[in-house]
Design an enzyme around this catalytic site. Structure first.
Site: not given
Length: 319
Positions: A239, A268, A286
């Site tokens: 993360r 993000e 991601h």
């Protein structure tokens, strides 16, 4: 008996949607944009269940406005930092996630990032792709060797263990920090450190595999980057909140960190524009779990949890 109503907030795999539409009265967000707070609140009055992704934010304020109709949130993710778990529990809403099935895919991506960062993948690709490769010398693009190096893993859960297994193929010396020491059959010879500072001191390569919590926010800050061996490589597929991005940039600029491989960011989508100025930061958007096999498995795991709940059983992955 009428089917339970299910809202799927994003465009999941075809196999997942086919099964969902067979077994539930399903509405899919085919536009594939993140569900807003208003969308989530409205859905809670129309649906018995929601399958969200980490792009949907179930904050305490949002959950407080939920209808009593919504019974279960079956996340299409392992991480649940986008969910306010106490708020959902207070409302009596069951929450599940999808562990186990994405460990190998994420570990594969961590290996890609580690190798790419260590061996100048960004600069090398640019040079060849742009037609700028017009010379060679023994000093050209010399990187950092992975084989036999010391690897530090923060968080030896499912993904951390999968990454360690792959790193053993490169004869890496594996060290780890975890909330508790693993039994020998799981540690497979890896050296346990009972504090992160001790681990950082030996980590030629550092890979983060722990969840984002209030305790792990900015886990890697300026003080901790300074504890790494000079020229260490940092990898994050967990993360974005784990890394103080300003501190990482400073460490990259000074050379204290020679390279980084990042699949997640504090912001993000979008990432950190300042990172783009540094070709020794290898970045991906991601996509740690983005393989066809894993996407099907994640969708099916979420549906398994729904099936169990509506059959009056405790879902396997209830949190």
């Amino acid at each position: 008996m009428s089917k339970k109503r299910l809202w799927i907030t994003r465009r999941l795999s075809d196999a997942t949607l086919e099964r969902a539409e067979r077994d539930y009265d399903t509405v899919v967000n085919h536009e594939d944009e993140p569900g807003s707070a208003a969308d989530l609140i409205a859905a809670s009055a129309e649906f018995d269940a929601i399958i969200p992704c980490h792009s949907e934010h179930l904050s305490a304020d949002v959950v407080a406005q939920f209808s009593d109709r919504l019974k279960i949130v079956a996340n299409h993710s392992v991480g649940v930092d986008h969910c306010d778990l106490p708020a959902l529990k207070k409302r009596g809403i069951v929450v599940t996630n999808t562990p186990d099935v994405l460990s190998d895919a994420t570990a594969e991506l961590a290996m890609l990032l580690m190798l790419g960062a260590a061996r100048h993948a960004v600069a090398g690709d640019r040079i060849v792709r742009s037609g700028a490769w017009d010379s060679w010398s023994p000093a050209f693009m010399v990187g950092k060797q992975v084989t036999g190096a010391r690897l530090g893993i923060v968080g030896m859960g499912r993904v951390g263990k999968a990454f360690a297994a792959k790193a053993r193929g490169f004869d890496m010396e594996i060290h780890y920090f975890n909330r508790s020491e693993l039994p020998p059959d799981q540690a497979q010879g890896a050296t346990y450190h009972d504090n992160i500072e001790s681990l950082l001191g030996v980590a030629d390569f550092l890979s983060l595999h722990c969840p984002a919590t209030p305790e792990t926010t900015n886990l890697m800050n300026a003080d901790r980057f300074a504890l790494l061996p000079k020229g260490a490589v940092v990898v994050n597929t967990a993360r974005g909140a784990l890394v103080d991005e300003a501190a990482l940039l400073d460490a990259i600029k000074t050379g204290d960190v020679s390279a980084a491989g990042l699949d997640c960011f504090q912001t993000e989508p979008g990432g950190n524009p300042a990172f783009a100025n540094h070709e020794n930061i290898f970045m991906l958007p991601h996509i740690g779990s983005a393989t066809r096999q894993t996407r099907d498995a994640m969708g099916f795991r979420a549906l398994d949890n729904l099936d169990a709940y509506f059959a009056g059983k405790t879902p396997k992955d209830v949190l």
